[in-house]
Design an enzyme around this catalytic site. Structure first.
Site, PDB file in Angstrom:
ATOM      1  CG  HIS A 173      53.749 147.454  -2.200  1.00  0.00           C
ATOM      2  ND1 HIS A 173      54.877 146.694  -2.460  1.00  0.00           N
ATOM      3  CD2 HIS A 173      53.033 146.746  -1.283  1.00  0.00           C
ATOM      4  CE1 HIS A 173      54.836 145.583  -1.741  1.00  0.00           C
ATOM      5  NE2 HIS A 173      53.741 145.596  -1.013  1.00  0.00           N
ATOM      6  CD  GLU A 395      72.459 148.457  17.046  1.00  0.00           C
ATOM      7  OE1 GLU A 395      72.207 149.425  17.787  1.00  0.00           O
ATOM      8  OE2 GLU A 395      72.274 147.273  17.374  1.00  0.00           O
TER       9      GLU A 395
END
Length: 451
Positions: A173, A395
């Protein structure tokens, strides 16, 4: 009424029958490796987030992009990505000169694993339900490396019998918050399509460096010093007790009704809006606080925590492309009695006021607090929202993911918000994990608030 469903873990696939085919390291290009070796400063916000986050991105079969071709493309794209995200090939270390945790950008490499499952994607069942077996779709530790040389970033491509596949990504993280990870995915998709980066990253973590000398100018009830509490990290730690998982689906229409309900009792000052996040978080807070309340507990205080992006709240603003953790923990607190008796709009207002509290000076004060006291966020419940991060909107050459989710572990005091998988872009799934008796109360209060 909200749609709620629980599923016995016995109905889930316990073993995805995943076989690791190859595990290796991917390195930046030779040109990047010949640069002068450097370290990357980690802000105080980064410092407290030294743990791995694992996400799985599922893709339907695409005859033009079978998993073996996808793996080859991803391996090459990651090399190019690490030329600009140089820290992904580095290692965490304690800097000998400063005594602080930083990233040694030593080019030691990121993990890259290919694997195969004996199941089809459809046989995995409902992807929304948190199946612990999904952990097999992600690699965070490479067996060939010692513990002190594990990568900060590891990629696993798992093929399914149908031709579909998953991308399992493990990141420490300290490398990304949710927004910068979404930017990384968008950049990776651009590289896969042989296009320039969609958003060149800003890797300068000193933009969130503490002031010298540090100045704590606000009380920070959302933070606690390590030595002050033995339960400091309870919210972030897994529990061994049995928990029931329950997923509550809120449609866009139900969220709209919650907004209308809140608006009836919101203050006329207009400082807080009944946003989707505010009303859902207020709903979660009320249900969680009242889920284990006996009459004598009503005078006890409840604190809810939730992340707020500070990129646009600082002066000057952080670049939107900032790669580090540019989030602070906002909080709201109230007696449980108030959460029982106050109108819903007032609870929404308290949630919104928590976010409004985070101005430039408040954010700098919180960062300076971390410099002085070395502590953690702490409260009764943390709302972790994956709702609008947009991972499923990226995408790739082979299309958008069917679904994206974190690998979920038992955390009693963390409630997760996920986007709707069924096409209702403004709907949300609320995932809670509680002991059976508390879960029954949580569900009752959930339905009571919606009525």
């Amino acid at each position: 009424m909200a749609t709620s469903y629980q599923e016995s873990s016995s109905l889930l696939l316990q073993d995805l029958k995943v076989t690791i085919k190859e595990a290796s390291l991917v390195f930046p290009s030779q040109e990047t490796l010949t640069h002068e070796r450097k370290s990357m400063f980690l802000s105080n916000v980064d410092q407290v987030l030294n743990f791995d986050v694992q996400t799985v991105h599922f893709f339907r079969p695409n005859k033009d992009f079978p998993p073996e071709i996808v793996s080859e493309m991803l391996g090459k794209a990651l090399v190019r990505a690490m030329d600009v995200y140089e820290f992904l090939a580095g290692r965490l270390r304690v800097n000998p000169s400063s005594g602080r945790l930083d990233v040694d950008c030593n080019g030691a490499g990121a993990g890259f694993v290919t694997a195969a499952s004996e199941y089809t994607l459809e046989e995995l069942g409902d992807l929304v339900y948190p199946n612990p077996a999904f952990a097999k779709l992600v690699t965070s530790q490479l067996q060939s490396l010692p513990k002190d040389n594990q990568p900060l970033f590891a990629f696993q491509v798992t093929s399914f019998k149908c031709g579909g596949f998953s991308m399992g990504i493990s990141t420490n993280h300290t490398t990304f918050d949710g927004l910068s990870f979404k930017t990384f995915l968008a950049n990776l998709a651009s590289l896969l399509s042989e296009k320039p980066l969609s958003t060149p990253p800003c890797n300068d973590r000193t933009l969130l460096k503490a002031r010298s000398p540090p100045r704590v100018t606000f009380p920070h009830h959302e933070l606690v010093q390590l030595q002050d509490s033995e339960t400091t990290t309870t919210v972030f730690e897994a529990t061994s007790e049995h928990l029931d998982f329950n997923i509550f689906k809120l449609s866009s229409q139900q969220i709209l009704r919650l907004k209308e309900k809140a608006s009836e009792s919101l203050s006329s000052t207009g400082c807080v809006r009944a946003t989707g996040f505010n009303v859902v978080t207020a709903l979660v807070w009320r249900c969680k606080a009242l889920s284990f309340v006996e009459e004598e507990d009503l005078e006890k205080e409840s604190t809810i925590l939730y992340a707020v992006d500070i990129r646009g709240r600082l002066d000057p603003q952080l670049p939107s492309s900032y790669t580090g953790n540019a989030v602070l923990t906002a909080y709201a607190k109230a007696k449980r009695k108030a959460l029982l008796e106050e109108p819903f709009g007032r609870i929404v207002e308290m949630v919104g006021e928590g976010a409004n509290r985070i101005t430039d000076e408040y954010a700098r004060s919180a960062i300076d607090w971390g410099e002085m006291y070395k502590g953690f966020p702490h409260g009764e419940v943390l709302v972790s929202s994956w709702w609008k991060l947009g991972f499923a909107e990226v995408e790739y050459p082979w299309g958008k993911p069917k679904y994206c989710c974190p690998v979920v572990y038992h955390r009693k005091d963390i409630v997760l918000l996920f986007p709707d998988i069924d096409g209702d872009s403004k709907g949300v799934y609320v995932l809670a994990a509680l002991p059976a008796e508390e879960m029954a109360k949580f569900q009752n209060w959930f339905e009571d608030t919606l009525s």
